[in-house]
Design an enzyme around this catalytic site. Structure first.
Site, PDB file in Angstrom:
ATOM      1  CG  ASN A 108      17.534  23.319 -33.541  1.00  0.00           C
ATOM      2  OD1 ASN A 108      18.086  22.418 -34.170  1.00  0.00           O
ATOM      3  ND2 ASN A 108      16.520  24.019 -34.024  1.00  0.00           N
ATOM      4  CE  LYS A 134      17.881  26.903 -35.923  1.00  0.00           C
ATOM      5  NZ  LYS A 134      17.295  28.156 -36.360  1.00  0.00           N
ATOM      6  CG  HIS A 182      12.441  24.317 -35.696  1.00  0.00           C
ATOM      7  ND1 HIS A 182      12.641  25.234 -36.707  1.00  0.00           N
ATOM      8  CD2 HIS A 182      13.121  24.788 -34.622  1.00  0.00           C
ATOM      9  CE1 HIS A 182      13.418  26.200 -36.256  1.00  0.00           C
ATOM     10  NE2 HIS A 182      13.725  25.955 -34.994  1.00  0.00           N
ATOM     11  CD  GLU A 230      12.138  27.535 -31.309  1.00  0.00           C
ATOM     12  OE1 GLU A 230      13.215  27.863 -30.822  1.00  0.00           O
ATOM     13  OE2 GLU A 230      12.038  26.925 -32.382  1.00  0.00           O
ATOM     14  N   GLY A 276      16.432  33.408 -35.356  1.00  0.00           N
ATOM     15  CA  GLY A 276      17.485  33.518 -36.366  1.00  0.00           C
ATOM     16  C   GLY A 276      18.072  34.910 -36.512  1.00  0.00           C
ATOM     17  N   GLY A 300      19.359  28.248 -30.592  1.00  0.00           N
ATOM     18  CA  GLY A 300      19.824  27.938 -31.947  1.00  0.00           C
ATOM     19  C   GLY A 300      21.273  28.347 -32.124  1.00  0.00           C
TER      20      GLY A 300
HETATM   21  C1  PEP Z   1      15.595  28.025 -33.390  1.00  0.00           C
HETATM   22  O1  PEP Z   1      15.486  28.172 -34.607  1.00  0.00           O
HETATM   23  O2  PEP Z   1      15.107  27.025 -32.826  1.00  0.00           O
HETATM   24  C2  PEP Z   1      16.294  29.023 -32.613  1.00  0.00           C
HETATM   25  C3  PEP Z   1      16.014  29.113 -31.357  1.00  0.00           C
HETATM   26  O3  PEP Z   1      17.229  29.781 -33.287  1.00  0.00           O
HETATM   27  P1  PEP Z   1      18.015  31.075 -32.785  1.00  0.00           P
HETATM   28  O4  PEP Z   1      18.361  30.891 -31.334  1.00  0.00           O
HETATM   29  O5  PEP Z   1      19.219  31.127 -33.646  1.00  0.00           O
HETATM   30  O6  PEP Z   1      17.092  32.241 -32.993  1.00  0.00           O
END
Ligand code: PEP
Length: 251
Positions: free
Chosen positions: A8, A10, A93, A163, A169, A232
């Site tokens: 992802n 983003k 999400h 998630e 994040g 992410g």
């Molecule tokens: C996300 O927001 O879908 C995610 C998995 O982010 P991160 O891996 O950066 O925590």
């Protein structure tokens, strides 16, 4: 297919040159015979897979609109995505829920995607955990309302990604543990088996997402029994993302 690894991106990176470089660096080195790798770039960078003539990576989008066509300024339909070669779409999400998307809207989008033969990746997860377990009822309603009117035939084309917001994040409170994931996976499977029957539910993939790194990827799959990972930040770093893919290949 063994596992699914979803990148992802983003709202990153900020120009197509950088996006092409990340995609190219991943595509040229990837070895994913066993597993499905899906990259979900922002809409303007969806063309890159075709430009690079990549055949190993599946294309995903980060959103869709539920109407078929018409006067919906700024929106993108599922048939446009399908025409572009998109085969997966992330929905629900937490960052989109924070912008106001609710289960009813997510449900409409899921049904539009299924009509276009795109597999929805439905993200669920709580902001915080409470001692009374109210977070479980939140996850339950995200699934029940998100999947309203999705049929037994369609459910095998849905992927669920757990998630927990507290683990997502760079400002995450802490990392989730494989034990925490497996408990929720069992809970999700139980909800699905009540809705669709235990046999069908076996075929529904449940992924883990939230601060996945090369250092913890294998534990979520081995100890947590995740059917794949949603990545992410580390998906924008080709070396780290390739590491995660190869770790899963070797399990
Ligand atoms: C996300 O927001 O879908 C995610 C998995 O982010 P991160 O891996 O950066 O925590």
């Amino acid at each position: 297919m063994n596992k699914i690894i979803v990148a992802n991106w983003k709202m990153n990176p900020q120009n197509s040159k950088s996006a092409e470089k990340i995609f190219f660096d991943i595509s040229k080195k990837i070895n994913n015979k066993k597993n499905e790798v899906v990259i979900c770039p922002p809409y303007p960078f969806l063309f890159i897979k075709n430009k690079l003539k990549d055949k190993k990576i599946k294309l995903g989008s980060q959103d869709v609109f539920f109407e078929k066509e018409g006067s919906f300024t700024g929106e993108v339909s599922s048939s446009m995505l399908s025409d572009f070669g998109v085969s997966y779409t992330i929905l629900g999400h937490s960052e989109r829920r924070a912008l106001g998307e609710d289960n009813t809207l997510i449900n409409k989008k899921i049904k539009a995607l299924l009509k276009s033969k795109i597999k929805p990746i439905l993200c669920v997860g709580e902001t915080d955990r409470d001692h009374n377990g109210f977070y479980l009822s939140l996850i339950k309603s995200q699934i029940e309302e998100g999947l309203k009117d999705v049929t037994k035939n369609q459910i095998k084309n849905i992927i669920i990604a757990y998630e927990p917001i507290w683990a997502i994040g760079k400002d995450a409170n802490r990392e989730a543990t494989p034990q925490e994931f497996i408990e929720i996976k069992i809970f999700i499977k139980k909800i699905l088996s009540i809705l669709y029957g235990p046999k069908i539910v076996d075929s529904v993939f449940v992924l883990y997402g939230g601060s996945v790194h090369p250092s913890n990827a294998s534990s979520f799959v081995k100890e947590g029994d995740a059917d794949g990972l949603l990545v992410g930040r580390d998906s924008l770093n080709p070396d780290k993302f390739l590491d995660i893919v190869s770790i899963l290949n070797n399990i």
